[in-house]
Write an enzyme that holds these catalytic residues in place. Structure first.
Site, PDB file in Angstrom:
ATOM      1  N   GLU B  61       0.927  -1.198  -0.071  1.00 10.89           N
ATOM      2  CA  GLU B  61       0.103   0.014  -0.024  1.00 10.89           C
ATOM      3  C   GLU B  61       0.935   1.408  -0.111  1.00 10.89           C
ATOM      4  O   GLU B  61       0.522   2.183  -0.680  1.00 10.89           O
ATOM      5  CB  GLU B  61      -0.935  -0.173   1.403  1.00 10.89           C
ATOM      6  N   GLN B  83     -10.307  -1.126   0.856  1.00 11.13           N
ATOM      7  CA  GLN B  83     -11.324  -1.563   1.209  1.00 11.13           C
ATOM      8  C   GLN B  83     -11.451  -1.583   2.688  1.00 11.13           C
ATOM      9  O   GLN B  83     -12.844  -1.760   3.252  1.00 11.13           O
ATOM     10  CB  GLN B  83     -11.432  -3.328   0.879  1.00 11.13           C
ATOM     11  N   ASP B  86      -8.269   0.555   7.646  1.00  7.18           N
ATOM     12  CA  ASP B  86      -7.113  -0.147   8.489  1.00  7.18           C
ATOM     13  C   ASP B  86      -5.874  -0.253   7.645  1.00  7.18           C
ATOM     14  O   ASP B  86      -4.844  -0.284   7.910  1.00  7.18           O
ATOM     15  CB  ASP B  86      -7.587  -1.329   9.265  1.00  7.18           C
ATOM     16  N   PHE B  87      -6.214  -0.728   6.431  1.00  9.41           N
ATOM     17  CA  PHE B  87      -5.169  -1.151   5.341  1.00  9.41           C
ATOM     18  C   PHE B  87      -4.421   0.199   4.888  1.00  9.41           C
ATOM     19  O   PHE B  87      -3.251   0.083   4.714  1.00  9.41           O
ATOM     20  CB  PHE B  87      -5.728  -1.864   4.214  1.00  9.41           C
ATOM     21  N   HIS B 130     -10.286  -4.265  11.158  1.00  9.03           N
ATOM     22  CA  HIS B 130     -11.039  -3.998  10.242  1.00  9.03           C
ATOM     23  C   HIS B 130     -12.306  -3.139  10.030  1.00  9.03           C
ATOM     24  O   HIS B 130     -13.156  -2.949   9.316  1.00  9.03           O
ATOM     25  CB  HIS B 130     -11.660  -5.268   9.485  1.00  9.03           C
TER      26      HIS B 130
END
Lengths: 87, 261
Positions: B61, B83, B86-87, B130
């Site tokens: 990322e 999506q 958190d990512f 998430h």
């Protein structure tokens, strides 16, 4: 330390003397977001919490969801009844 | 009568129309070409615009955000999607140290016209990694604009404004908003970044809310109204820059804010 804190800070700076009562924040608790439905139900603020915060500010007694006529739709981590599995 | 579509369809239509009007706009992100299409928000775009403008990416990322920033410096307008918010935590270095400051540090070369879509909200089994709601964290960074539309109408209008902005815009969408319906004009239009909206007028108490909680606050105002209490609901829409005039105007009228996150 969420976004609500910034809103209240601005309100306090600009309008402190004119407030009728202390302002309130309604936010997630300072804790991890839960996985299980049973924990979700006591973690996420819901409509009744907003209503009762406003009632408390206005010096009115708290009311339950039944008394307020707010429908209970089951667990707070499932968006609708058609949901059948994990996202 | 304006046509009604879902919030997710409003984002898809905004993306489609932005790509149609400007060949510099492209979409990148983990899962954007997946059959589920990021909750339906990217469905059909790859077929229409091809793999050069709609592309999946490796789970790198931070590096890919750097690539997206680099592409803006040669004239492109990326929309990068994660999506889960958190990512995107992996990408804070590129967002905070590069994208947000580019215009300030290297003004002559222009800004970084980058849109970053971050999805928040609860869901069965999502858990602590998430379903965080860390929008305030992004709001702390000078140079970032942070928007949180609550209605399908604002989702499309603010998305278009974000894509056309010359600097980075963080677009927060709550997962439980994707399926709500509302009136959305078919043509391309913009909603101004940095403006709140009074969703419902009232004279007794002010409720300031963002994103999904705007809907909850509207339900709360209906419950309060049954007891004769008139609550005003302010939809913040943009948490950075914050429309303090709108919020203060409402509080000044009611003198008691009840502030949602």
């Amino acid at each position: 330390m969420g976004f609500g804190a910034e809103v209240l800070a601005i309100v306090a700076e600009e309008l402190f003397g004119g407030l009728k009562c202390p302002p309130r924040r309604i936010a997630y608790p300072d804790a991890y977001t839960p996985s299980s439905p049973s924990m979700a139900n006591s973690y996420y603020p819901r409509v009744v919490d907003i209503v009762n915060a406003a009632r408390e500010m206005m010096g009115l007694p708290q009311k339950s969801e039944d008394e307020l006529g707010i429908p209970r739709d089951g667990p707070l981590d499932i968006p609708d009844k058609s949901f059948t599995g994990p996202f | 009568m304006t046509r009604e579509i879902r919030y997710s369809e409003a984002i898809l239509e905004a993306t489609d129309q932005c790509m149609e009007q400007d060949p510099r706009v492209y979409v990148i992100g983990l899962g954007v070409t997946d059959p589920k299409g990021i909750f339906g928000t990217t469905l059909g775009l790859e077929a229409k615009y091809g793999a050069k403008r709609v592309m999946d990416m490796p789970a790198s990322e931070n590096a890919m955000t750097g690539v997206a920033i680099g592409s803006t410096l040669v004239g492109l307008h990326p929309i990068i999607t994660h999506q889960r918010v958190d990512f995107a935590l992996l990408t804070l270095d590129q967002i905070i140290n590069n994208a947000s400051k580019w215009h300030y540090m290297f003004g002559a070369s222009g800004g970084v016209p980058l849109v970053i879509r971050l999805i928040i909200g609860r869901g069965w089994g999502q858990g602590p990694q998430h379903s965080q709601s860390i929008q305030a964290l992004f709001g702390h960074i000078p140079g970032l604009k942070v928007i949180m539309p609550a209605t399908p109408h604002d989702a499309k209008g603010l998305f278009v404004a974000a894509v056309e902005d010359d600097n980075p815009v963080i677009f927060f969408e709550h997962r439980w908003l994707h399926n709500i319906h509302g009136p959305v004009p078919e043509e391309l239009y913009r909603e101004p970044i940095g403006r709140a909206r009074v969703m419902k007028e009232g004279k007794d108490v002010t409720i300031v809310a963002t994103s999904h909680m705007v809907l909850e606050s509207t339900h709360a105002s209906e419950a309060l109204a049954r007891d004769g209490i008139e609550a005003e609901v302010v939809d913040v829409r943009t948490i950075k820059p914050l429309d303090t005039a709108c919020i203060l105007g409402s509080v000044e009228k009611n003198r008691a804010p009840d502030c949602r996150r």
